[in-house]
Design an enzyme around this catalytic site. Structure first.
Site, PDB file in Angstrom:
ATOM      1  N   CYS A 330      -0.202  39.600  10.467  1.00 42.14           N
ATOM      2  CA  CYS A 330      -1.401  38.866  10.887  1.00 42.14           C
ATOM      3  C   CYS A 330      -2.669  39.525  10.339  1.00 42.14           C
ATOM      4  CB  CYS A 330      -1.427  38.713  12.407  1.00 42.14           C
ATOM      5  SG  CYS A 330      -2.519  37.380  12.968  1.00 42.14           S
ATOM      6  N   HIS A 436       3.856  36.873  14.231  1.00 41.03           N
ATOM      7  CA  HIS A 436       4.161  37.920  15.203  1.00 41.03           C
ATOM      8  C   HIS A 436       5.598  37.713  15.688  1.00 41.03           C
ATOM      9  CE1 HIS A 436       0.041  39.354  15.563  1.00 41.03           C
ATOM     10  NE2 HIS A 436      -0.366  38.096  15.685  1.00 41.03           N
TER      11      HIS A 436
END
Length: 491
Positions: A330, A436
């Site tokens: 991310c 994630h």
């Protein structure tokens, strides 16, 4: 109609989150339909619910304990600190506003209505709802605006348990002070005290039990032993303060994690800790590991600026030249590109900044936020793995590198069904993804660990998958809770 139980604490990190998880698992094992609940949570650690909404990782983990799909109603209000006393406010899973404390308190009644909506939903759909409070339930300077503690017990007609951590010392003073600072109407909601993290012979506490019940007219209903063998996800960054080395200390595979100033979703790392020696490094530290992880962060541009300031950017390129493996997740993935474009300073006070220039990629920050569960096929050279995870990001990336994942569901780099980037420079492998939770995928995690072992001519390892280990620890926690607490006054 559900029975509501609330766990409040004398302080932060007193054991509320873990106790709620244990009670949820205990009740579901008894055949009940159970939901966790926290009206308002403040955390940069979040996950995606079944409705594609954002909730705190603590309530997601508690949902695992309760064996139910995680819902936005388990955490109707989530505060994600952005810095300078501003938080992004998430309401029922979606971004609402960026607010400071004064702005937030002015809209308290709006948030209370959303909390009530979730309480009503849970009341209709579950047998038991186990509520977690926040911090201390008796911050007397904040009581009028506290919508995360005994106000919620009052709204839901819950019986409350007060938990205190004896490992810090002063447990009876903490309990007595908390009870006597509470308004009478909230004090009446407390049905028992639980003492957490006790080591030794419980007989030494019995005089204290008798005295505190005499002083407060509330009994101690349980003492939970300190158990260092339990492996459960941490709730927020406070839990990693001062934490340097963890995981499998005997492993030949060392993973370094850059300890970003606004680190988020660090539970992404948990699945590696069974197989690898894990080590947080600061911006001015050397890279000593086999794998370097650039984790999630709330402010990618701020972290990039700090990496340049302390020279970590140069060390990362040296690490690549030596054949190191890099994994960006991310915000960490975004820093691996050529440039991070933030014309509106949405990421912080840095603005647009050049990146590490490992990937030929540009990232632009805007107002749209991707919040969704994702899955697809991860491909590395001739290897393919089915993977799933979740996305929580505001930037979008244009990458000219090979995509890491072809999505069947999700947003990815640009909403074009491709996620991440992959690049091999001689013996160095660089991975980047917006997903994630990707390391919870056993086959890919196993590939990553064994990539290091093969470089060292060591035998491949194959440990139990993370989900299995987590479920076993939930059951172990449930047994400890059931054996340690007398629930006759609560259930």
């Amino acid at each position: 109609m559900a029975k509501f139980i609330m766990v409040v604490g004398t302080a932060s990190n007193s054991g509320k989150t873990v106790l709620v998880s244990g009670i949820c698992r205990m009740l579901v094992n008894q055949g009940y339909k159970v939901a966790p609940f926290k009206s308002q949570n403040m955390s940069l650690n979040s996950r995606v619910s079944v409705e594609d909404g954002e909730i705190a990782v603590a309530q997601y983990t508690q949902a695992i304990a309760a064996k139910v799909n995680p819902s936005i109603h388990f955490n109707p209000v989530l505060l994600k600190p952005k810095g300078n006393f501003i938080s992004q406010v998430i309401v029922h899973g979606k971004p609402y506003k960026d607010m400071d404390y004064n702005e937030y308190r002015k809209e308290k009644n709006y948030f209370l209505e959303k909390i009530k909506e979730s309480i009503e939903y849970l009341d209709k759909n579950y047998d038991y709802v186990v509520i977690e409070g926040a911090g201390s339930c008796c911050e007397i300077n904040l009581l009028n605006d506290d919508i995360a503690n005994l106000k919620v017990a009052e709204l839901s007609n819950a019986d409350a348990i007060l938990v205190s951590d004896i490992d810090r010392g002063g447990v009876f003073a903490s309990i007595y002070g908390t009870v006597n600072l509470l308004p009478e109407n909230w004090k009446k909601l407390l049905k028992g005290f639980v003492i957490n993290k006790f080591r030794g012979n419980i007989d030494v506490l019995k005089d204290g039990f008798e005295k505190i019940e005499e002083l407060t007219n509330i009994p101690v209903i349980g003492t939970i032993p300190y158990d260092e063998t339990l492996v459960l996800p941490e709730e927020d960054s406070q839990a990693i303060q001062g934490k340097k080395v963890f995981g499998n200390l005997k492993s030949p595979v060392e993973v370094n994690i850059v300890k970003f100033s606004k680190i988020a979703n660090f539970t992404d790392l948990d699945p590696l800790s069974n197989d690898c020696l894990m080590k947080y490094i600061d911006f001015n530290d050397d890279i000593t590991g086999d794998i370097l992880i650039l984790p999630g962060t709330r402010c990618s541009t701020v972290e990039m600026n700090l990496m340049k300031k302390y020279g970590l950017d140069k060390k990362i390129h040296e690490f690549i030249n030596k054949g190191g493996i890099i994994f960006g997740i991310c915000g960490g993935y975004q820093t691996l590109g050529k440039i991070l474009i933030d014309e509106n300073f949405s990421e912080g006070n840095v603005g647009t900044i050049s990146g590490l220039d490992v990937f030929n990629m540009e990232t632009t920050f805007g107002n749209k936020k991707a919040i969704n569960n994702s899955n697809g096929i991860l491909k590395i050279n001739d290897m393919e793995y089915e993977v799933s995870g979740y996305e929580l990001h505001e930037g979008y990336s244009v990458s000219k590198e090979t995509p890491l994942i072809t999505l069947s569901n999700g947003f990815g780099n640009l909403g074009d069904m491709y996620d991440g980037s992959f690049k091999q420079i001689e013996n160095s492998y660089i991975f980047g993804t917006y997903l994630h939770g990707i390391l919870e995928n056993f086959e890919f995690r196993n590939y990553l660990v064994n990539l290091v072992l093969s470089k060292k001519n060591l035998k491949n390892i194959s440990k139990d998958n993370y989900e299995k280990v987590l479920q076993e620890n939930m059951d172990k926690l449930s047994k400890i809770i059931e054996e340690s607490i007398d629930f006759s006054k609560i259930l």
